[in-house]
Design an enzyme around this catalytic site. Structure first.
Site, short mmCIF file in Angstrom:
data_model
loop_
_atom_site.label_atom_id
_atom_site.label_comp_id
_atom_site.label_asym_id
_atom_site.label_seq_id
_atom_site.Cartn_x
_atom_site.Cartn_y
_atom_site.Cartn_z
N ASP A 142 94.84 -22.86 81.49
CA ASP A 142 93.78 -22.68 80.48
C ASP A 142 92.37 -22.79 81.07
O ASP A 142 91.41 -22.35 80.45
CB ASP A 142 93.91 -23.73 79.37
CG ASP A 142 95.27 -23.69 78.69
OD1 ASP A 142 95.95 -22.66 78.79
OD2 ASP A 142 95.65 -24.71 78.07
N GLU A 237 94.85 -17.28 71.76
CA GLU A 237 95.69 -17.88 70.72
C GLU A 237 94.91 -18.83 69.82
O GLU A 237 95.26 -19.01 68.65
CB GLU A 237 96.88 -18.61 71.36
CG GLU A 237 96.45 -19.75 72.28
CD GLU A 237 97.59 -20.44 72.99
OE1 GLU A 237 98.76 -20.09 72.77
OE2 GLU A 237 97.30 -21.37 73.78
N LEU A 288 105.00 -15.99 79.90
CA LEU A 288 104.91 -15.13 81.09
C LEU A 288 103.68 -15.49 81.91
O LEU A 288 103.67 -15.36 83.13
CB LEU A 288 104.77 -13.66 80.67
CG LEU A 288 106.01 -12.93 80.20
CD1 LEU A 288 105.63 -11.57 79.66
CD2 LEU A 288 106.98 -12.79 81.37
N ARG A 290 102.49 -18.35 82.47
CA ARG A 290 102.63 -19.59 83.25
C ARG A 290 103.61 -19.45 84.40
O ARG A 290 103.63 -20.28 85.31
CB ARG A 290 103.10 -20.72 82.33
CG ARG A 290 102.11 -21.16 81.31
CD ARG A 290 102.09 -22.65 81.10
NE ARG A 290 103.36 -23.26 80.84
CZ ARG A 290 103.68 -23.92 79.73
NH1 ARG A 290 102.81 -24.01 78.75
NH2 ARG A 290 104.84 -24.49 79.60
O1 F6P Z 1 98.11 -25.75 78.18
C1 F6P Z 1 98.89 -24.73 78.71
C2 F6P Z 1 99.57 -23.95 77.63
O2 F6P Z 1 100.30 -22.92 78.25
C3 F6P Z 1 98.64 -23.41 76.55
O3 F6P Z 1 97.92 -22.29 76.97
C4 F6P Z 1 99.62 -23.18 75.44
O4 F6P Z 1 99.00 -23.24 74.17
C5 F6P Z 1 100.57 -24.34 75.58
O5 F6P Z 1 100.49 -24.76 76.92
C6 F6P Z 1 101.99 -24.00 75.24
O6 F6P Z 1 102.74 -25.15 75.31
P1 F6P Z 1 104.34 -25.17 75.25
O7 F6P Z 1 104.81 -25.13 76.68
O8 F6P Z 1 104.65 -26.47 74.61
O9 F6P Z 1 104.81 -23.98 74.50
#
Ligand code: F6P
Length: 390
Positions: A142, A237, A288, A290
């Site tokens: 982020d 989001e 995707l 991450r």
């Molecule tokens: O903080 C990283 C992040 O990928 C955000 O961008 C996203 O809102 C959140 O984590 C999603 O979290 P989870 O892995 O619990 O779905």
């Protein structure tokens, strides 16, 4: 220093393994022992006999380019709010003393904690409970951590998102459709802004600029009238329509710090189609962004951070979080970074670039804000040291 530990907390980000390897190699070369803790603090809290892994050279071989984390991670199970079963119910319980005790039993003199704002807050509280030392390494796709100009994982997420936008362009154009692409970032618009500009988006909606739907419709109508009969809308989001709340798909519970954002792209696609008559589709890029191998920039930043963590442990007696500032890695007090996020600078040159390119941010007409604020124009007159970013 004889024995240190390392853990990864919060959502994963490309580059975690590169940090783990860098910490291990630079600590081992100083003759220290390195223990990896599994799944944040959870291994220790569960009294898992395999909670700790010896990170010798073999354990970290060949992982610099591998996504995810070899230690596992979790964005639940905060030791100060840990779910303990009492009378068949999970009850939030403070088990931080247990974590500190396990560190003492294992003779761990310092923790290198890789994580985001939640992990830094936990690290700060554990220090107050008696953990000897902590060096936090900022991590999140982020890019919203305070104190540091950038976090590893962000560049890879932008790259993945840009590539997706390239692919969506050709199908949007072939079908004369509007495609609304929802990207991660929680309450900061860094991924949407950077990937949106890199990927040639027509509209970018970020949490920092609450949007007016009419502006979005105008931009799309204008494109179709000018015979560019398709449009790419990138929406963070956490973006919000002016006067409305963010869109969530799961509420916050007692064991998870953040509610789960999601669903804004489909809602927008329906609104755009109804208002403009242009056929619209939504795509959620989700996790995707991450996953996968870190790009070169993130591998480099991750390894600079990992080696700097060990240098700070070796050469100082301080705790804190590492930060990239002006090309150098510095150590900031945890109090300076915990308790807020770093948002997109609305007068920074990246937003100005988007406006000058004619991208709609859902507020004023494109280009209108690309002028410097009057105060900065005055400051820049003849004073070369205080030149603002153009
Ligand atoms: O903080 C990283 C992040 O990928 C955000 O961008 C996203 O809102 C959140 O984590 C999603 O979290 P989870 O892995 O619990 O779905």
């Amino acid at each position: 220093m004889k024995r240190i530990a390392i853990n990864t907390g919060g959502g994963d980000a490309p580059g975690l393994n590169a940090v783990i390897r860098a910490v291990a190699l630079s600590a081992l070369s100083r003759g220290w022992e390195v223990l990896g803790i599994r799944r944040g603090y959870q291994g220790l809290l569960d009294d898992d006999p395999n909670a700790l892994i010896h990170l010798d050279r073999n354990a970290v071989r060949g992982i610099v380019h591998v996504g995810g984390t070899i230690l596992g991670t979790t964005n639940r199970n905060d030791p100060f709010n840990y779910p303990v079963e009492i009378d068949g119910q999970k009850v939030p319980t403070d088990r931080s003393d247990h974590v500190v005790q396990r560190f003492r039993e294992h003779g761990i003199e310092a923790l290198v904690a890789l994580g985001g704002d939640g992990s830094m807050r936990i690290a700060r509280s554990l220090l107050a409970r008696g953990l000897p030392r902590v060096i936090g390494v900022p991590k999140t796709i982020d890019n919203d951590l305070r104190g540091t100009s950038v976090t590893f994982g962000f560049a890879t997420a932008v790259e993945t998102t840009t590539e997706a936008l390239d692919r969506l362009h050709s199908t949007a154009q072939s079908h004369q459709r509007v495609i609304v692409v929802e990207v991660m970032g929680r309450h900061a618009g860094w991924i949407a802004l950077h990937a949106g500009i890199a990927g040639g988006a027509d509209v970018i909606l970020i949490p920092e600029i609450p949007y007016d739907l009419e502006r979005v419709y105008d931009k799309i109508r204008q494109r179709y009238q000018q015979r560019s009969e398709f449009a790419i809308v990138v929406v963070a989001e956490g973006a919000t329509e002016a006067g409305h709340d963010a869109t969530y798909k799961l509420g916050k519970n007692a064991f998870k710090e953040h509610a789960v954002l999601g669903g804004i792209a489909e809602r927008l696609a329906r609104q755009i189609e109804a208002a403009t008559g242009c056929e619209s589709r939504s795509v959620v890029l989700g996790h995707l962004q991450r996953g996968g191998s870190p790009i070169g920039l993130d591998r480099l930043l991750a390894q600079r951070m990992g080696c700097a963590a060990v240098r700070f442990l070796a050469q100082t007696d301080q705790s804190g979080m590492l930060a990239e500032i002006g090309g150098q890695i510095r150590l900031l007090p945890l109090d300076d970074v915990v308790g807020g996020i770093r948002n997109v600078d609305l007068h920074g040159d990246t937003v100005c670039t988007g406006r000058d390119l004619g991208i709609c941010f859902g507020d004023e007409a494109a280009g209108i804000f690309s002028e410097l604020p009057a105060s900065e124009r005055r400051a820049s007159n003849g004073a070369s040291h205080s030149q603002p970013a153009l």
